[in-house]
Design an enzyme around this catalytic site. Structure first.
Site, PDB file in Angstrom:
ATOM      1  N   THR A 146       0.816  -1.211   0.000  1.00  0.00           N
ATOM      2  CA  THR A 146       0.000   0.000   0.000  1.00  0.00           C
ATOM      3  C   THR A 146       0.850   1.261   0.000  1.00  0.00           C
ATOM      4  O   THR A 146       0.447   2.294  -0.518  1.00  0.00           O
ATOM      5  CB  THR A 146      -0.924  -0.018   1.240  1.00  0.00           C
ATOM      6  N   TYR A 169      -7.896   0.911  -3.637  1.00  0.00           N
ATOM      7  CA  TYR A 169      -6.680   1.229  -4.360  1.00  0.00           C
ATOM      8  C   TYR A 169      -6.031  -0.045  -4.863  1.00  0.00           C
ATOM      9  O   TYR A 169      -6.428  -1.144  -4.497  1.00  0.00           O
ATOM     10  CB  TYR A 169      -5.688   1.963  -3.431  1.00  0.00           C
ATOM     11  N   THR A 226       1.697  -4.196   4.319  1.00  0.00           N
ATOM     12  CA  THR A 226       1.574  -4.454   5.762  1.00  0.00           C
ATOM     13  C   THR A 226       0.976  -5.830   6.073  1.00  0.00           C
ATOM     14  O   THR A 226       1.131  -6.325   7.181  1.00  0.00           O
ATOM     15  CB  THR A 226       0.699  -3.373   6.438  1.00  0.00           C
ATOM     16  N   ASP A 227       0.316  -6.448   5.085  1.00  0.00           N
ATOM     17  CA  ASP A 227      -0.420  -7.688   5.379  1.00  0.00           C
ATOM     18  C   ASP A 227       0.494  -8.825   5.847  1.00  0.00           C
ATOM     19  O   ASP A 227       0.116  -9.603   6.727  1.00  0.00           O
ATOM     20  CB  ASP A 227      -1.209  -8.146   4.144  1.00  0.00           C
ATOM     21  N   LYS A 277       0.330  -7.468  13.120  1.00  0.00           N
ATOM     22  CA  LYS A 277      -0.685  -6.536  12.607  1.00  0.00           C
ATOM     23  C   LYS A 277      -1.980  -6.822  13.354  1.00  0.00           C
ATOM     24  O   LYS A 277      -2.476  -7.947  13.326  1.00  0.00           O
ATOM     25  CB  LYS A 277      -0.873  -6.721  11.098  1.00  0.00           C
ATOM     26  N   GLU A 296      -0.990 -28.410  28.601  1.00  0.00           N
ATOM     27  CA  GLU A 296      -2.322 -29.026  28.459  1.00  0.00           C
ATOM     28  C   GLU A 296      -2.276 -30.236  27.540  1.00  0.00           C
ATOM     29  O   GLU A 296      -3.182 -31.055  27.531  1.00  0.00           O
ATOM     30  CB  GLU A 296      -3.317 -27.985  27.947  1.00  0.00           C
TER      31      GLU A 296
HETATM   32  C1  SIN Z   1      -1.009  -2.956   2.882  1.00  0.00           C
HETATM   33  O1  SIN Z   1       0.110  -2.749   2.442  1.00  0.00           O
HETATM   34  O2  SIN Z   1      -1.408  -2.297   3.884  1.00  0.00           O
HETATM   35  C2  SIN Z   1      -1.973  -3.942   2.325  1.00  0.00           C
HETATM   36  C3  SIN Z   1      -1.561  -4.590   1.066  1.00  0.00           C
HETATM   37  C4  SIN Z   1      -0.273  -5.305   1.168  1.00  0.00           C
HETATM   38  O3  SIN Z   1       0.026  -5.904   2.210  1.00  0.00           O
HETATM   39  O4  SIN Z   1       0.459  -5.305   0.176  1.00  0.00           O
END
Ligand code: SIN
Length: 348
Positions: free
Chosen positions: A31, A44, A110-111, A183, A304
């Site tokens: 992103t 996007y 971020t994924d 995340k 456990e």
């Molecule tokens: C992001 O970057 O926040 C989402 C898409 C990705 O991980 O490439």
């Protein structure tokens, strides 16, 4: 007179260049390089903008470091895969082992950023900083967080205080350790957290500030040399839930997986319908790691579940997605479940 002025300007430029660290920025997409339909719409396409344009948008980074941008891939990080990890890791090691780079920043979606950060923390070796950064909003959004995040990442990478801290993730002003970052929100800009502790530091204006001195990180005790590898063993994750059926594990056994991570409930507990299939997987020589779908807290060994009896490995503080990576790398060295448990025991 003009020649003298020119000479002085050139001299000052060279002095300032020599004083700043050389930071390589390896771009992978995400992103942070996303382009939206409008500045107020969050839909996007990830990975559209080239690293040169991203850097042009943040000229302030040049006051902090001599930056060199390199486009490695241009993908949304949901499409991250083993071969891209190997490519990145090899390139980073090459840069860190040379005099060319004092630090590396990786721009990333971020994924799966926490996964790439963890993979790199186990496969790169240097005391020079490696920093991953992304954005929750595309570069065209009114609320784009990429430019400041990128600036903060370069500030962190350029700081001598960031040496010997393993791979770091910088998001929304906080600095996180690769082994613990997660995340935690799908859309907010403040999306990242430390699953079992706190951020290791933060970026205050143009300074990386750490809450405590650099200590040996768990990941720094482990190093997997991937320089000669072109692929990694197949390891999958099964997500535990009420009513989960054993046949989802069976398909991994049938498809030649070398390892299975079970994202169990609570302290890594396993549904009674899955248990016999995981025992069958062990009989077939597949390594089984018990982890938990709960983001914080350990999956404890022999607590456990009697792991010693079933020859299961407990993931300790690693999430299923990070357990999968450690198991992939561990399997490049051994298929002895006791040795593999020793690797996981580092993370508790
Ligand atoms: C992001 O970057 O926040 C989402 C898409 C990705 O991980 O490439």
């Amino acid at each position: 007179m003009r020649r003298l002025m020119l000479f002085v300007t050139l001299f000052l430029f060279l002095v300032s260049y020599a004083q700043k660290p050389n930071v390589y920025i390896l771009a992978t997409g995400g992103t942070i390089a996303g382009v939206g339909e409008s500045s107020v719409n969050t839909s996007y396409k990830a990975g559209e903008v080239a690293i040169s344009s991203l850097l042009d948008a943040v000229p302030q980074v040049k006051d902090v470091a001599n930056v060199v941008g390199e486009q490695v891939v241009r993908i949304g990080s949901q499409d991250m895969d083993d071969s891209t990890w190997l490519l990145l890791s090899k390139r980073i090691n090459e840069l860190l082992n040379s005099d060319e780079a004092d630090a590396v920043v990786v721009t990333h979606g971020t994924d799966t950023m926490e996964e790439t950060a963890f993979f790199l923390s186990l496969t790169t070796r240097s005391n020079k900083p490696v920093v991953l950064v992304g954005a929750m909003r595309p570069s065209t959004a009114l609320s784009a967080d990429g430019p400041l995040n990128l600036y903060n990442a370069v500030v962190t990478a350029a700081s001598p205080d960031s040496r010997d801290r393993g791979v770091l993730v910088v998001m929304n002003g906080s600095i996180y350790a690769a082994s613990d970052v997660i995340k935690m929100h799908t859309t907010h800009v403040d999306a990242f957290r430390s699953a079992n502790g706190a951020a290791v530091g933060y970026v205050n204006n143009d300074k990386a500030v750490y809450s405590y001195p650099a200590v040996e990180t768990a990941a720094s005790l482990l190093f997997f040399d991937v320089s000669k590898l072109t692929s990694l063993p197949a390891v999958g994750i099964i997500y535990g839930h009420a009513g989960v059926r054993g046949n989802v594990v069976q398909s991994m056994i049938d498809n030649g997986y070398k390892g299975i991570v079970y994202a169990g409930v609570g302290n890594g507990n396993i549904h009674r319908d899955i248990f016999p299939v995981l025992e069958e997987a062990r009989r077939e020589g597949i390594i089984v790691v018990r982890s938990s779908r709960v983001p914080s807290g350990p999956t404890m060994l022999d607590n456990e579940v009697d792991d010693a009896h079933y020859r299961f490995v407990a993931s300790q503080l690693l999430t299923p997605q990070k357990s999968r990576i450690l198991l992939q790398l561990a399997l490049t060295k051994t298929d002895d479940w006791i040795r593999i448990q020793d690797y996981f025991n580092i993370f508790r």
